[in-house]
Design a protein around this motif. Structure first.
Motif: not given
Length: 299
Positions: A28-30, A133, A160
């Motif tokens: 999700r962070a990337w 994140g 992240p």
């Protein structure tokens, strides 16, 4: 499967093997930072959240590895990593292992990856998934192995969580990780014993927690004195409460535990080692000799 380098997203494209709780948080962070992402998981249903966020889902680990040069692995254990990558061509790949392991496993996996034509970084994640994140969470990851890989991909790896490169020895990331976790384990043992002592009394756990946190924070600074004594070899330097005094105080801790109906099994192993050092005539020293004692007793 096509290489994600053609994606309109501007970040470095990468592959993520493993979409459990931690892998999904990383992914999700990337994606949020604009990195084209290819994912694979043995149970395909667990890739759905990242797929909905824009990740490409590979049909196999080998296909996921083929999609991008930077390959992140976040699986259950070292055996799972070996099984997942058994049929993958690692030639020219940059392999970053976020799977929890031991220092020996990190070193062995580095040799394994390099023999297959890949650069390798091992890692130790100092965070739980909700911290990923979120810069203010304090999450960070230890990395060790290829310095060139870390230098090239450091900005991507820092998306992240924070990064800390701890050396070219591939085992050092896991060693730092486990050393800190071991200290945490010992701290939790003391915390649980403390709560057990007050549990049956008219003492509110939430109020007591504030006192406990403040005390542990104040005492944590002593690690710097221990480090200085280890480096100088002078275990009698700057002693505030010597071994003899601490060992004598143990009787009060044990008697209080008995009075409160609390087992002292979380404390006794440490106290027994203190008694062993005391019997060696080292009562005027600090308790730093415990480090050497542990090393001797393990051989």
């Amino acid at each position: 499967m096509t290489d994600n380098a053609s994606s309109p997203l501007t970040g470095t494209p990468l592959t993520l093997l493993g979409t459990g709780a931690m892998g999904t948080a990383l992914g999700r962070a990337w994606l949020a930072a604009g990195h084209p992402l290819t994912v694979w998981n043995r149970t395909r249903a667990r890739t759905e959240e990242l797929a909905a966020a824009g990740a490409a889902v590979a049909d196999s680990a080998a296909a996921a590895v083929a999609a991008n040069r930077l390959v992140i692995v976040c699986l259950l254990d070292d055996d799972s990593l070996g099984e997942a990558l058994a049929g993958a061509d690692l030639t020219g790949r940059d392999l970053v292992n976020l799977t929890t392991g031991t220092p020996a496993q990190g070193r062995a996996r580095a040799a394994w990856a390099e023999a297959r034509g890949a650069r390798f970084l091992d890692a130790g994640i100092m965070a739980v998934p909700p911290m990923i994140g979120s810069p203010e969470s304090g999450a960070y990851v230890f990395y060790s192995g290829s310095a060139a890989l870390f230098e090239e991909h450091g900005a991507t790896l820092a998306v992240p969580a924070g990064t800390a490169y701890v050396g070219a020895d591939p085992g050092f990331a896991a060693l730092h990780d486990v050393a800190l976790l071991s200290a945490m384990t010992g701290m939790f043992a003391g915390v649980f014993h403390a709560f057990a002592l007050v549990r049956r009394e008219d003492i509110a756990p939430k109020e007591f927690a504030g006192l406990l946190q403040s005390w542990l924070t104040a005492m944590a600074h002593s690690v710097h004195k221990t480090a200085d004594q280890l480096e100088t070899g002078d275990y009698g330097k700057d002693v505030v409460s010597n071994l003899a005094m601490q060992a004598a105080g143990n009787a009060t801790l044990l008697r209080t535990a008995q009075e409160q109906g609390v087992s002292a099994e979380l404390l006794k192993p440490y106290m027994n080692l203190m008694d062993e050092l005391l019997a060696q005539g080292r009562g005027e020293e600090d308790t730093t000799g415990m480090v050497d004692l542990l090393l001797r007793r393990s051989s």
